[in-house]
Design an enzyme around this catalytic site. Sequence first.
Site: not given
Ligand SMILES: NC(=O)c1ccc[n+]([C@@H]2O[C@H](COP(=O)([O-])OP(=O)(O)OC[C@H]3O[C@@H](n4cnc5c(N)ncnc54)[C@H](O)[C@@H]3O)[C@@H](O)[C@H]2O)c1
Ligand SMILES: O=P(O)(O)OC[C@H]1O[C@H](O[C@H]2[C@H](O)[C@@H](O)[C@@H](O)O[C@@H]2CO)[C@H](O)[C@@H](O)[C@@H]1O
Ligand SMILES: [Mn+2]
Length: 435
Positions: A91, A167-168, A257
């Site tokens: 990242r 997505c949150d 965003y």
């Molecule tokens: N949709 C949303 O709104 C939303 C909100 C928050 C986070 N996210 C997403 O959730 C995910 C996790 O975020 P985080 O900050 O907690 O991440 P993080 O970096 O703390 O952890 C991600 C984990 O995924 C594991 N991983 C990577 N590739 C893998 C694979 N191929 N198989 C199994 N495990 C694997 C890593 O080893 C790591 O432990 C990210 O994709 C982030 O963008 C989405």
């Molecule tokens: O920079 P990060 O990893 O802290 O956040 C990226 C993510 O941001 C959004 O999710 C946020 C959410 O909006 C916030 O209120 C709180 O709940 O934390 C979440 C995760 O940090 C976004 O929707 C995700 O897609 C991003 O990955």
């Molecule tokens: Mn999101």
Amino acid sequence: MGLKVAIAGGGASHTPGIILTLLNHKEFPVDEIRLYDNDSVQNDDMYLIVKTILAKKKLDVVLIKTEDPAVAFSGIDYIFSQLRVGKMQMREKDEKIPLAHDVVGQETCGLGGFAYGLRSMKGFVELIGYVQQYAPNAWVLNYTNPESIIAECVRRAYPKAKIINACDMTIAIEELLCKSFGYNRDNWVPVYYGLNHFGWYHSIYDIELKRDVMPEIIQKMQTQGVNTEGMEPSWAHTYNNMCMITKHFPNNIPNNYLQYYLYPNRMVAESDKNYTRANEIMDGRLKTIKEAVRAIKAGDPDAADGFASTEHGKYIVDIAASILHNKNDRFMLIVPNKGAIPNLRQDAVVEVPCHVNATGAEPISLRFDIPDFHKGIMEAQVAAEKMLVDAFFEQSYQKAFEAFALNQTIPNADVAKTVLDELLVANKDFWVNLH
Ligand SMILES: NC(=O)c1ccc[n+]([C@@H]2O[C@H](COP(=O)([O-])OP(=O)(O)OC[C@H]3O[C@@H](n4cnc5c(N)ncnc54)[C@H](O)[C@@H]3O)[C@@H](O)[C@H]2O)c1
Ligand SMILES: O=P(O)(O)OC[C@H]1O[C@H](O[C@H]2[C@H](O)[C@@H](O)[C@@H](O)O[C@@H]2CO)[C@H](O)[C@@H](O)[C@@H]1O
Ligand SMILES: [Mn+2]
């Protein structure tokens, strides 16, 4: 009898928030949790934290950690997925490489988002392949980013997969607006449309107040701003920008965003090219996890008390509960368009309100056409995302280049090519070969 739940990306920093929500949830009984991750160190750390939480709460829940998909998914009921392929170190590159060329460098937006997309598709398609093999009847509740690209990719590779992409961000925006201006989100019926991290509210009907409260909220956003108390500075900055956008575009509440697409110039100027969000997280929540693990290992189980259930966790578990109990609750979800936004191309993947029941997500069609401004920029973004997914399946450098050139954070094709070539080298262990 309780459910068996796997967390794919079990070592993720969001795992404690999701698990604490699961453990407290009244409508989603769990008796086994499996942490699946391909990084055994992060998975071991999280196992220790969750094990400690379970012991302190005296909960009789089986906890398993594994790097083997057969162990993780055989006989499982629900899978909460949150992979970050390449982890925080990649990242950091997604953010810093584009920024070095004066273009937006961000987790899910701009060229950083596309670089992440090419990594994420590879890991995620592999994950869904394992799920098809070991648990074809399980539901996957997916948070893995970048969500629009993941959703488009999975529907091509596994059109019948039982997956919900969520997505949150919209609930986080709504919670913030309620906290800032004194509304109750339980009373809201929001109508929102867009792509993931790329959308707008059309209206927010309040059933108690019996009116659309969006116009008055926009006015408050323009004049008072939102309450960013207690937020990390970078998130406060983002939400202040969301208010700024309503001054220039006063008809809708935007997804925050959109700052990256409407004002890439400002976003670059306001970034520190040497210290980005990935650095903040590595120095912040990832350190907190390491410190908790160290303290627990040193004999202090109270170090696990610092983790709490989160809105992020609640959203995804509420969706799972709506499947389980056929509740038809309403959530913003990322789904194939197929008429949900009537005047947008039908094969787009869009984010719209949906009802969720035992058969999955049922999108709610908008009762109006979206304005040309939104339609125009969405269609460019959809085309760019689709070309990126083509590039992945066809291993096409040309398609990737065209996707990069079309991304609306990019001023010209020269920059697109320079950044693509640098990201390609940085991602040699993660992307499919592009030729
Ligand atoms: N949709 C949303 O709104 C939303 C909100 C928050 C986070 N996210 C997403 O959730 C995910 C996790 O975020 P985080 O900050 O907690 O991440 P993080 O970096 O703390 O952890 C991600 C984990 O995924 C594991 N991983 C990577 N590739 C893998 C694979 N191929 N198989 C199994 N495990 C694997 C890593 O080893 C790591 O432990 C990210 O994709 C982030 O963008 C989405
Ligand atoms: O920079 P990060 O990893 O802290 O956040 C990226 C993510 O941001 C959004 O999710 C946020 C959410 O909006 C916030 O209120 C709180 O709940 O934390 C979440 C995760 O940090 C976004 O929707 C995700 O897609 C991003 O990955
Ligand atoms: Mn999101």
